[in-house]
Design an enzyme around this catalytic site. Structure first.
Site, PDB file in Angstrom:
ATOM      1  N   PHE A   1     -36.907 -13.925  -9.274  1.00 44.55           N
ATOM      2  CA  PHE A   1     -36.770 -14.363 -10.668  1.00 44.55           C
ATOM      3  C   PHE A   1     -36.128 -13.289 -11.548  1.00 44.55           C
ATOM      4  O   PHE A   1     -35.757 -13.588 -12.682  1.00 44.55           O
ATOM      5  CB  PHE A   1     -38.148 -14.618 -11.297  1.00 44.55           C
ATOM      6  CG  PHE A   1     -38.914 -15.778 -10.752  1.00 44.55           C
ATOM      7  CD1 PHE A   1     -38.637 -17.069 -11.172  1.00 44.55           C
ATOM      8  CD2 PHE A   1     -39.929 -15.591  -9.834  1.00 44.55           C
ATOM      9  CE1 PHE A   1     -39.359 -18.148 -10.692  1.00 44.55           C
ATOM     10  CE2 PHE A   1     -40.663 -16.668  -9.354  1.00 44.55           C
ATOM     11  CZ  PHE A   1     -40.377 -17.948  -9.778  1.00 44.55           C
TER      12      PHE A   1
ATOM     13  N   TYR B   1     -23.492 -14.985 -17.969  1.00 48.44           N
ATOM     14  CA  TYR B   1     -24.823 -15.210 -17.389  1.00 48.44           C
ATOM     15  C   TYR B   1     -24.726 -16.224 -16.237  1.00 48.44           C
ATOM     16  O   TYR B   1     -25.198 -15.972 -15.127  1.00 48.44           O
ATOM     17  CB  TYR B   1     -25.776 -15.713 -18.483  1.00 48.44           C
ATOM     18  CG  TYR B   1     -27.040 -16.319 -17.934  1.00 48.44           C
ATOM     19  CD1 TYR B   1     -28.006 -15.522 -17.338  1.00 48.44           C
ATOM     20  CD2 TYR B   1     -27.253 -17.700 -17.983  1.00 48.44           C
ATOM     21  CE1 TYR B   1     -29.159 -16.091 -16.806  1.00 48.44           C
ATOM     22  CE2 TYR B   1     -28.397 -18.269 -17.456  1.00 48.44           C
ATOM     23  CZ  TYR B   1     -29.341 -17.460 -16.869  1.00 48.44           C
ATOM     24  OH  TYR B   1     -30.471 -18.015 -16.338  1.00 48.44           O
TER      25      TYR B   1
HETATM   26  N1  UFG Z   1     -30.915 -24.421 -30.390  1.00 46.75           N
HETATM   27  C1  UFG Z   1     -30.895 -24.617 -31.756  1.00 46.75           C
HETATM   28  N2  UFG Z   1     -31.530 -23.682 -32.519  1.00 46.75           N
HETATM   29  C2  UFG Z   1     -32.154 -22.585 -32.025  1.00 46.75           C
HETATM   30  C3  UFG Z   1     -32.178 -22.411 -30.614  1.00 46.75           C
HETATM   31  C4  UFG Z   1     -31.536 -23.348 -29.824  1.00 46.75           C
HETATM   32  O1  UFG Z   1     -30.323 -25.572 -32.250  1.00 46.75           O
HETATM   33  O2  UFG Z   1     -32.690 -21.777 -32.792  1.00 46.75           O
HETATM   34  C5  UFG Z   1     -30.257 -25.427 -29.532  1.00 46.75           C
HETATM   35  C6  UFG Z   1     -29.178 -24.823 -28.667  1.00 46.75           C
HETATM   36  O3  UFG Z   1     -27.962 -24.752 -29.356  1.00 46.75           O
HETATM   37  C7  UFG Z   1     -29.171 -25.810 -27.506  1.00 46.75           C
HETATM   38  C8  UFG Z   1     -30.622 -26.267 -27.400  1.00 46.75           C
HETATM   39  O4  UFG Z   1     -31.224 -25.943 -28.647  1.00 46.75           O
HETATM   40  O5  UFG Z   1     -28.383 -26.914 -27.840  1.00 46.75           O
HETATM   41  C9  UFG Z   1     -31.396 -25.554 -26.306  1.00 46.75           C
HETATM   42  O6  UFG Z   1     -31.180 -24.160 -26.445  1.00 46.75           O
HETATM   43  P1  UFG Z   1     -31.986 -23.050 -25.623  1.00 46.75           P
HETATM   44  O7  UFG Z   1     -31.467 -21.721 -26.086  1.00 46.75           O
HETATM   45  O8  UFG Z   1     -33.434 -23.307 -25.727  1.00 46.75           O
HETATM   46  O9  UFG Z   1     -31.579 -23.346 -24.134  1.00 46.75           O
HETATM   47  P2  UFG Z   1     -30.132 -23.461 -23.450  1.00 46.75           P
HETATM   48  O10 UFG Z   1     -29.940 -24.910 -23.101  1.00 46.75           O
HETATM   49  O11 UFG Z   1     -29.078 -22.823 -24.234  1.00 46.75           O
HETATM   50  O12 UFG Z   1     -30.314 -22.554 -22.161  1.00 46.75           O
HETATM   51  C10 UFG Z   1     -31.359 -22.750 -21.246  1.00 46.75           C
HETATM   52  C11 UFG Z   1     -31.717 -21.412 -20.621  1.00 46.75           C
HETATM   53  C12 UFG Z   1     -30.576 -20.871 -19.830  1.00 46.75           C
HETATM   54  C13 UFG Z   1     -30.117 -21.905 -18.853  1.00 46.75           C
HETATM   55  C14 UFG Z   1     -29.847 -23.216 -19.520  1.00 46.75           C
HETATM   56  C15 UFG Z   1     -29.533 -24.260 -18.513  1.00 46.75           C
HETATM   57  O13 UFG Z   1     -32.035 -20.485 -21.619  1.00 46.75           O
HETATM   58  O14 UFG Z   1     -31.001 -19.736 -19.158  1.00 46.75           O
HETATM   59  O15 UFG Z   1     -30.979 -23.635 -20.259  1.00 46.75           O
HETATM   60  O16 UFG Z   1     -29.569 -25.522 -19.075  1.00 46.75           O
HETATM   61  F1  UFG Z   1     -28.995 -21.487 -18.264  1.00 46.75           F
END
Ligand code: UFG
Length: 323
Positions: free
Chosen positions: A73, A141
């Site tokens: 992990f 990443y």
């Molecule tokens: N988002 C917001 N506001 C915030 C945080 C996030 O609108 O304050 C949105 C992001 O733009 C995205 C969604 O919420 O559309 C989810 O965002 P996250 O940061 O929670 O998760 P991600 O989908 O970007 O990424 C996660 C993991 C990664 C992985 C990915 C695979 O963090 O490690 O899922 O789907 F690669």
């Protein structure tokens, strides 16, 4: 089975460690505590403080404990940071892990299960996404995880090391004792909960003009215990290769905010903001392969339950692991 868990003090690693111990397995956690928390490690596990970049420490851990399987992990996970400092990601997520694979080969480890990510797909064309979708990461990443997946395949071809790369969609939720506590926090559900707790003023919605029904990004949230189940199945199985792990259901950013409002009973003020660079509009997993080949049966199919478990954990540990 004796299992070495690299990165077992992090969010998914600690939940998985607890899951394995609950099912009678012996777990050795190897973690540098750069991002993880010592208190997140289940007291039933053996804890080794060490960095994967230290070949002597990694070899000593594997030689001393002779695990049958390794779950890897340990990685940096900030997409945004990876686009500012790619070297940090390639060094840690790719180069350091080589020490673990070499030690696994040298000491007869049967199987390595690797934490991969839906980020390997970049901007996918097929939704839900099967493993056959082309892998074209749009951030360093995702690329770092894909390179490691490819290395694993070569270790299989050359050394006969079995491996499975589990491509997680959006890990969420908590167990009674293990939950999500990142610093800095960038993930949606914990951020929205911080707003509900009054620790942040509002949640910024990154983009409201996506081609989705409510204009916000859609993600596939999967409970961390369901991910843990898949790791054990992958370790037990002879099958190798990549497996998508998601619920198969998508929820928009606004859906998540509404769910947190319902679960917590608190208002969550929002601020509509610019799109975050590199966000695909919609990521939903086709996990048929994991279900059919590994016999994976995710148990949490409601986003309300997932959010509720995370909220319970936050109320129990209001300051996370920093008590
Ligand atoms: N988002 C917001 N506001 C915030 C945080 C996030 O609108 O304050 C949105 C992001 O733009 C995205 C969604 O919420 O559309 C989810 O965002 P996250 O940061 O929670 O998760 P991600 O989908 O970007 O990424 C996660 C993991 C990664 C992985 C990915 C695979 O963090 O490690 O899922 O789907 F690669």
């Amino acid at each position: 089975m004796k299992i070495l868990v690299a990165g077992g003090a992090g969010y998914i690693g600690s939940c998985c460690t607890e899951y394995l111990l609950d099912r009678g397995h012996e777990v050795v956690v190897f973690d540098a505590l750069l991002k993880g928390h010592r208190d997140a490690v289940d007291p039933r596990a053996t804890f080794l403080l060490g960095h994967l970049g230290d070949p002597a420490a990694v070899t000593a851990a594997v030689a001393a404990h002779r695990p049958e399987g390794i779950i890897h992990f340990a990685a940096f996970i900030e997409v945004g940071e990876s686009m500012q400092d790619p070297g940090k990601y390639f060094r840690n997520n790719v180069a350091c892990g080589i020490n673990l694979l070499d030690a696994a080969v040298a000491h007869g480890v049967r199987k390595v299960v690797f934490s991969s990510t839906a980020a390997v797909y970049g901007m996918p064309r097929t939704i839900p996404i099967p493993e056959s979708e082309p892998t074209r990461p749009v951030n360093a990443y995702g690329e770092s995880k894909l390179i490691f997946e490819r290395m694993l395949a070569w270790y299989g071809t050359i050394h006969g090391l079995q491996s499975a790369a589990l491509r997680y969609f959006n890990a969420a939720g908590a167990t009674e004792r293990c939950g999500e506590d990142h610093d800095p926090e960038s993930h949606l559900i914990p951020i929205v909960m911080q707003v509900a707790e009054g620790k942040r003023d509002r949640v910024r919605i990154f983009g409201t003009d996506y081609p989705t029904p409510d204009g916000t990004c859609i993600r596939d949230y999967i409970h961390v215990t369901d991910l843990a189940q898949a790791h054990l199945l992958a370790l037990d199985s002879e099958e190798c290769g990549s497996f998508n792990l998601g619920s198969g259901t998508g929820h928009s950013v606004r859906d998540i905010i509404d769910t947190v409002r319902e679960v917590t009973g608190h208002p969550v003020p929002v601020l509509e903001a610019e799109r975050r660079p590199g966000d695909p509009p919609r990521l939903i997993s086709d996990s048929t392969r994991a279900r059919q080949v590994l016999g994976w049966h995710p148990e949490h199919d409601s986003i309300g339950d997932i959010v509720e478990s995370a909220w319970r954990w936050r109320r129990r540990f209001p300051d996370g692991y920093r008590k």
